[in-house]
Design a protein around this motif. Structure first.
Motif: not given
Length: 876
Positions: A321-326, A356-359
């Motif tokens: 999952t990217p940190e920013m954006g969809p 709720s998580q960065v991933t």
């Protein structure tokens, strides 16, 4: 098979540990595997990411009476991948899996509460750190997965994990083969000689960051779901429900352990910490899915009495999952189940929320495509199809002979939704779009209209409307019929107002965004100040009074006072605009505003617009309010000697002694319109808006006239017998009176009298307002006066006699102040209670007010009297 206490129960647990091989090296299980690969198979090589490799097998037998478990390594000598050395002493402990059957198990109904412990097979080889290790439970199943035709999972009456962390397709017996190969399904020779029919199986997730029962959603993303070789032991709890075969559980199942891996960076040898492993060491599909209810309204009372929708939050955890954006990691998001009409892809309409998580990404999903047959808790099944990767293992030089699902990777999870047993009550919807005006000069009367608010439930209704005029949590006014209410704002700045509606079942709603009311932070505020008709919120005048300073100028002066930018502005009888320091009374600057000799300056007034002061002589002038520098000077083609003005936004409406008044741009004096009327306005104009249309009105001779503010066109006229006092506007109405001794409340847009009040022969001399009431001084004949108070519907609140003549007054900080003329030399400042007219205080001083000016700012009262004197009073 072992027989204990009269019956036999053998739990054959198939365990396989899979570690991934990277594209740059051989398998960690068999380095020479690349020599046997078939590179002609187009599906034998994947382009990126980890692979899944079966690594070892064990058979576990559980005695259902003593709940003891016996673990026996399986297929050790015959394992054809040449990895026997890793499955037996001294290289590896004999048993790499431990089973603890807890006392909470209930064998009589087939329910087993089991703690499963996995040990890392390479205690001394840190380069074989595992990632995303999953213990997979395999059994016969018969329930089709609608999102993926051909997939089968176990039904509620078949063997299943009740507390699974998810479902996976990896290593199922029907799709991964051929049997007996390292990359195929591997049944144990001591287990049941069957291949489980389920192609989608539940699992538990093993990681160093999790204990026996912690949910995977609590996993710290920085630990990357790793299973390190030291200490190399992790335990997870399984709650397994087996079907019953008569009085005995049917233990037919198999078990696999899956792991992801990538060859580490050799520069980190020999310790190989977690950062030695690149991102491809993680599994490519989502590693976890959770779901919770966001307020579903689905309900069931009967076959023909049901409805509503599911409103859910689905959180998809993916290491990529990217940190920013969809997120670009999933392509579809299916939901299915007994209450869902087929498998529905909710991803196109899903709304992405903060994760709720960065991933993770949280998706809000809604569907009303339901098949409702019962109330209560029902299971739904979620499929998140990966946008990258397939089930083909990433073997360096191929995987000849093996067959895998030719499908994209996917993650699966189940959840519970509740179908209400009765139709839920939906909250009402608060709407106040018709409220206004929402901006303007103080005092600003805002009419709050809840029209448009509604209750979505048939037969339900809004039972209570409440308004919080300052959005401070205290609701100031309420009613049950949705009537329009009003409130007068007097303080400059931004105000917020909130509406709360309550339905007949007690559900409430408020405006998503409070109404915002803006009053400019300047003083004077609009036209009211020119005739001292408004409550000045900056004043804190109490009583008794003390004379701070007095400035005497020769000559007769009836000027109204304008105060702003720390200065006092007034026009004297000689045709000069004088400015004084508000605090000390010192002269700031002086301007000669007459362009011809003579002129009638009595009652003239100035007004502030931004940092300019606007006034009139024979023409119209704009000066810098701080320095007196000329901005512009123009002649509108009409006499403006006896001028008064109202400034609205950037437009000046000016009164003259000749043909009516004009509309002029404040920025440069350019003329908008000048009516060709010969009648003379007696007092400055007033301005108001009704439904967005502006109107300008003023007394003309014996009549009161109203013009269109945009065009200057005539709108209406009412006979008053001449008007002796200024008018005021509150909301959609203009208040005025005349020598006919009648007070009028007239619709500003139509000229229709909404209310009238006969003053019984008293002529109104001055009118001003508080935030709730209207006050005026009435004169009967030449020597009888009284002070009167009305509400805005012209109902008389009270009236009190005034023993001496009075022309001017002001409402200041909860008191009504009158300048009463005792004789030709002395005046009194008299304070009255606005609630009942009780006289509270009187202060005598040598000055004379006759059609003079009085205003209040910053804890002081200022008076311009009939002898060109300027007096400043301050409360003690």
């Amino acid at each position: 098979m072992l027989r204990k206490s009269g019956y036999t129960n053998a739990l054959m647990l198939l365990m396989c540990i899979g570690l991934a091989a990277c594209s740059g090296g051989g398998s960690p299980v068999s380095p020479e595997l690349t020599n046997r690969a078939d590179t002609t198979n187009p599906r034998s090589v994947a382009d990126s990411g980890p692979s899944q490799v079966i690594w070892g097998y064990w058979s576990i037998t559980i005695d259902p009476v003593t709940l003891n478990a016996e673990i026996v390594p399986m297929r050790t000598a015959e394992f054809n991948a040449n990895v026997t050395i890793f499955l037996q002493a001294p290289w590896t402990p004999v048993n790499l899996i431990g089973i603890d059957v807890l006392g909470t198990s209930q064998p009589e109904i087939g329910l087993f509460d089991v703690d499963v412990t996995l040990q890392h097979p390479f205690k001394s080889l840190a380069q074989y750190r595992g990632f995303d290790v999953r213990g997979i439970f395999m059994a016969d199943g018969s329930l089709p997965v609608e999102s993926t035709p051909g997939l089968i999972r176990t039904a509620p009456d078949e063997a299943r994990i009740l507390n699974s962390d998810g479902y996976t397709r990896w290593w199922n017996a029907q799709e991964f083969g051929p049997e007996g190969e390292i990359f195929g399904f591997q049944p144990g020779v001591l287990g049941f000689p069957v291949q489980p029919l389920s192609t989608l199986n539940p699992y538990k997730y093993f990681a160093d960051d999790l204990d026996e029962v912690l949910p995977v959603s609590t996993l710290d993303p920085t630990t990357r779901g790793t299973f390190a070789n030291q200490p190399g032991i992790n335990t997870r709890n399984y709650l397994i429900q087996f079907p019953m075969n008569g009085s005995e559980p049917d233990f037919t199942f198999q078990y696999a352990v899956d792991a992801a891996w990538e060859e580490p960076d050799e520069s980190f040898a020999p310790d190989y910490p977690m950062e030695a492993f690149g991102p491809d060491a993680q599994m490519r599909e989502p590693y976890h899915i959770t779901m919770w209810d966001l307020g579903s309204t689905a309900w069931y009372e009967g076959p023909s009495d049901n409805g509503g929708e599911l409103q859910l939050a689905i959180e998809v955890f993916d290491w990529q999952t990217p940190e920013m954006g969809p997120s670009d990691q999933i392509s579809t998001l299916y939901i299915e189940g007994d209450v869902i009409n087929g498998a529905i892809n909710l991803y196109p309409t899903a709304i992405e929320l903060p994760g709720s998580q960065v991933t993770s990404r949280v998706y809000s999903v809604v569907t009303d495509d339901l098949i409702l047959t019962q109330a209560g808790d029902v299971e739904v099944f979620i499929t998140a199809v990966s946008a990258v990767g397939t089930y083909e293992p990433n073997i360096p030089t191929g995987g000849a002979g093996w067959v895998y699902p030719d499908e994209p990777l996917a993650a699966f999870a189940s959840g519970i939704v509740n179908i209400h047993g009765e139709a839920p009550n939906h909250p009402p919807v608060a709407i106040a779009d018709n409220s206004g005006p929402l901006s303007g000069n103080a005092p600003l009367t805002v009419f709050f209209d809840p029209d448009g608010s509604y209750d979505p439930d048939p037969g339900d209704y809004i039972a209570l409307y409440e308004w919080d005029f300052e959005n401070d949590g205290t609701f100031d006014v309420s009613n049950t019929d949705g009537a329009i209410v009003s409130h007068i704002y007097t303080d400059p700045g931004i105000h917020e107002a909130q509406l709360r509606v309550t339905d007949s079942f007690g559900a409430t709603d408020m405006l998503d965004v409070p109404l915002e009311i803006e009053l400019p932070d300047i003083w004077p505020m609009g036209f009211y100040d020119a005739r001292n008709t408004c409550y000045n919120p900056h004043s804190n005048v109490t009583y008794p009074l003390n004379l701070v300073y007095r400035i005497d100028h020769p000559g007769n002066n009836h000027s109204q006072l304008t105060i702003g930018r720390d200065r006092i502005y007034m026009i004297d009888s000689g045709g000069y605009l004088r400015t004084y320091d508000e605090a000390t009374g010192a002269v700031s600057w002086l301007k000669d505003i007459k362009t011809t000799t003579g002129g009638y300056w009595t009652g003239a007034s100035a007004a502030l617009w931004e940092n300019h002061v606007i006034t009139g002589g024979t023409g119209i002038w704009s000066f810098d309010a701080d320095t007196g520098t000329d901005d512009w000077h123009m002649y509108p083609g009409m006499d403006f000697n006896h001028q008064g003005q109202v400034i609205v936004d950037d437009t000046i409406y000016f009164k003259g002694t000749g043909s009516g008044f004009a509309s002029i741009e404040a920025v440069d004096g350019s003329q908008n319109w000048v009516p060709s009327w010969t009648a003379q306005p007696l007092f400055p104009p007033v301005y108001g808006e009704v439904s967005g249309q502006g109107y300008v009105a003023a007394p003309y001779s014996a009549n009161f006239r109203c013009l269109n503010a945009d065009t200057g066109g005539f709108v209406w006229e009412q006979y008053t017998g001449s008007v002796y006092h200024n008018a005021v506007v509150v909301g959609d109405y203009v208040y005025y009176g005349g020598s006919a001794a009648t007070l009028y409340k007239t619709d500003l847009s139509s000229g229709v009298h909404d209310a009238t009040y006969s003053l019984a022969g008293y002529q109104p001399l001055g009118t001003w307002i508080s935030d709730e009431d209207l006050f005026l001084v009435g004169r009967f004949g030449s020597s009888t006066f009284k002070l009167m108070s009305f509400d805005f519907d012209l109902n008389l609140n009270w009236e009190v006699p005034i023993l001496y003549s009075c022309d001017v007054g002001v409402y200041s900080d909860g008191l009504v102040w009158l300048a009463v003329r005792l004789d030709g030399t002395y005046m009194q400042m008299v304070a009255y209670d606005p609630d009942d007219g009780t006289q509270l205080y009187a202060h005598s001083e040598k000055f004379n007010v006759a059609w003079g000016g009085i205003t209040n700012v910053n804890n002081r009262l200022y008076i311009a009297d009939n002898y060109s004197n300027l007096l400043c009073f301050e409360s003690l």
